[in-house]
Motif scaffolding. Structure first.
Motif, PDB file in Angstrom:
ATOM      1  N   LEU A 117       0.825  -1.205   0.000  1.00 57.74           N
ATOM      2  CA  LEU A 117       0.000   0.000   0.000  1.00 57.74           C
ATOM      3  C   LEU A 117       0.864   1.261   0.000  1.00 57.74           C
ATOM      4  N   LEU A 118       1.862   1.308   0.868  1.00 57.42           N
ATOM      5  CA  LEU A 118       2.746   2.474   0.924  1.00 57.42           C
ATOM      6  C   LEU A 118       3.596   2.592  -0.340  1.00 57.42           C
ATOM      7  N   GLY A 119       4.007   1.461  -0.908  1.00 53.35           N
ATOM      8  CA  GLY A 119       4.788   1.486  -2.139  1.00 53.35           C
ATOM      9  C   GLY A 119       4.007   2.037  -3.310  1.00 53.35           C
ATOM     10  N   VAL A 120       2.748   1.653  -3.434  1.00 56.84           N
ATOM     11  CA  VAL A 120       1.912   2.160  -4.524  1.00 56.84           C
ATOM     12  C   VAL A 120       1.620   3.644  -4.335  1.00 56.84           C
ATOM     13  N   ILE A 121       1.388   4.063  -3.102  1.00 55.72           N
ATOM     14  CA  ILE A 121       1.157   5.486  -2.832  1.00 55.72           C
ATOM     15  C   ILE A 121       2.411   6.295  -3.166  1.00 55.72           C
ATOM     16  N   LEU A 122       3.573   5.802  -2.767  1.00 56.85           N
ATOM     17  CA  LEU A 122       4.831   6.483  -3.065  1.00 56.85           C
ATOM     18  C   LEU A 122       5.078   6.545  -4.571  1.00 56.85           C
ATOM     19  N   ALA A 123       4.782   5.472  -5.283  1.00 60.77           N
ATOM     20  CA  ALA A 123       4.934   5.471  -6.738  1.00 60.77           C
ATOM     21  C   ALA A 123       3.981   6.473  -7.384  1.00 60.77           C
ATOM     22  N   GLY A 124       2.776   6.599  -6.856  1.00 59.56           N
ATOM     23  CA  GLY A 124       1.831   7.586  -7.368  1.00 59.56           C
ATOM     24  C   GLY A 124       2.315   9.005  -7.166  1.00 59.56           C
ATOM     25  N   VAL A 125       2.922   9.262  -6.010  1.00 58.70           N
ATOM     26  CA  VAL A 125       3.466  10.596  -5.737  1.00 58.70           C
ATOM     27  C   VAL A 125       4.625  10.899  -6.686  1.00 58.70           C
ATOM     28  N   ILE A 126       5.496   9.916  -6.903  1.00 57.65           N
ATOM     29  CA  ILE A 126       6.618  10.119  -7.819  1.00 57.65           C
ATOM     30  C   ILE A 126       6.116  10.336  -9.245  1.00 57.65           C
ATOM     31  N   ALA A 127       5.104   9.586  -9.661  1.00 56.43           N
ATOM     32  CA  ALA A 127       4.543   9.749 -11.003  1.00 56.43           C
ATOM     33  C   ALA A 127       3.924  11.132 -11.175  1.00 56.43           C
ATOM     34  N   ASN A 152       5.031  14.069 -13.814  1.00 52.74           N
ATOM     35  CA  ASN A 152       4.094  14.772 -14.694  1.00 52.74           C
ATOM     36  C   ASN A 152       4.140  16.278 -14.483  1.00 52.74           C
ATOM     37  N   LYS A 153       4.277  16.686 -13.232  1.00 55.26           N
ATOM     38  CA  LYS A 153       4.283  18.116 -12.926  1.00 55.26           C
ATOM     39  C   LYS A 153       5.482  18.817 -13.559  1.00 55.26           C
ATOM     40  N   PHE A 154       6.638  18.176 -13.519  1.00 57.14           N
ATOM     41  CA  PHE A 154       7.849  18.764 -14.080  1.00 57.14           C
ATOM     42  C   PHE A 154       8.078  18.363 -15.534  1.00 57.14           C
ATOM     43  N   ASN A 155       7.063  17.783 -16.147  1.00 56.23           N
ATOM     44  CA  ASN A 155       7.066  17.424 -17.570  1.00 56.23           C
ATOM     45  C   ASN A 155       8.189  16.442 -17.926  1.00 56.23           C
ATOM     46  N   LEU A 156       8.551  15.582 -16.996  1.00 53.70           N
ATOM     47  CA  LEU A 156       9.570  14.566 -17.252  1.00 53.70           C
ATOM     48  C   LEU A 156       8.959  13.254 -17.722  1.00 53.70           C
ATOM     49  N   ALA A 157       7.653  13.128 -17.610  1.00 49.57           N
ATOM     50  CA  ALA A 157       6.988  11.892 -18.024  1.00 49.57           C
ATOM     51  C   ALA A 157       6.983  11.736 -19.541  1.00 49.57           C
ATOM     52  N   ARG A 158       7.304  12.782 -20.255  1.00 41.93           N
ATOM     53  CA  ARG A 158       7.318  12.684 -21.723  1.00 41.93           C
ATOM     54  C   ARG A 158       8.459  11.807 -22.213  1.00 41.93           C
ATOM     55  N   PHE A 159       9.452  11.545 -21.370  1.00 41.69           N
ATOM     56  CA  PHE A 159      10.565  10.681 -21.738  1.00 41.69           C
ATOM     57  C   PHE A 159      10.276   9.201 -21.475  1.00 41.69           C
ATOM     58  N   ILE A 160       9.128   8.908 -20.895  1.00 36.50           N
ATOM     59  CA  ILE A 160       8.762   7.521 -20.564  1.00 36.50           C
ATOM     60  C   ILE A 160       8.019   6.923 -21.740  1.00 36.50           C
ATOM     61  N   TRP A 161       8.503   5.776 -22.196  1.00 39.05           N
ATOM     62  CA  TRP A 161       7.944   5.167 -23.386  1.00 39.05           C
ATOM     63  C   TRP A 161       6.553   4.571 -23.135  1.00 39.05           C
ATOM     64  N   PRO A 198       2.090   3.068 -18.180  1.00 43.46           N
ATOM     65  CA  PRO A 198       1.558   2.076 -17.238  1.00 43.46           C
ATOM     66  C   PRO A 198       2.605   1.038 -16.816  1.00 43.46           C
ATOM     67  N   LEU A 199       3.450   0.628 -17.739  1.00 47.63           N
ATOM     68  CA  LEU A 199       4.500  -0.334 -17.408  1.00 47.63           C
ATOM     69  C   LEU A 199       5.536   0.303 -16.480  1.00 47.63           C
ATOM     70  N   PHE A 200       5.846   1.570 -16.732  1.00 45.49           N
ATOM     71  CA  PHE A 200       6.768   2.299 -15.864  1.00 45.49           C
ATOM     72  C   PHE A 200       6.197   2.426 -14.458  1.00 45.49           C
ATOM     73  N   PHE A 201       4.899   2.729 -14.350  1.00 50.04           N
ATOM     74  CA  PHE A 201       4.281   2.858 -13.029  1.00 50.04           C
ATOM     75  C   PHE A 201       4.306   1.528 -12.279  1.00 50.04           C
TER      76      PHE A 201
END
Length: 65
Positions: free
Chosen positions: A18-28, A32-41, A44-47
């Motif tokens: 539960l804490l790992g998924v929440i932490l991954a959501g915060v990192i994701a 997205n906020k800093f527009n770095l997700a555009r480098f992820i191919w 969903p697989l990255f998440f």
């Protein structure tokens, strides 16, 4: 070593997941906020991979599993 909440026993790995998924959501969201997700191919697989890594870190450092 189980964790008891209201007389119901839960395995510690459940809280680590539960804490790992929440932490991954915060990192994701930060990516997205800093527009770095555009480098992820494949987001969903990255998440999923990020959630597994975060769960392992939580299991090692926060909740000993």
């Amino acid at each position: 070593m189980e964790i008891s909440i209201g007389g119901i026993y839960f395995p510690p790995i459940m809280f680590a997941i539960l804490l790992g998924v929440i932490l991954a959501g915060v990192i994701a969201k930060l990516l997205n906020k800093f527009n770095l997700a555009r480098f992820i191919w494949h987001p969903p697989l990255f998440f999923l991979a990020l959630a597994v890594v975060c769960t392992r870190f939580v299991g090692i450092f926060i909740i000993p599993v």
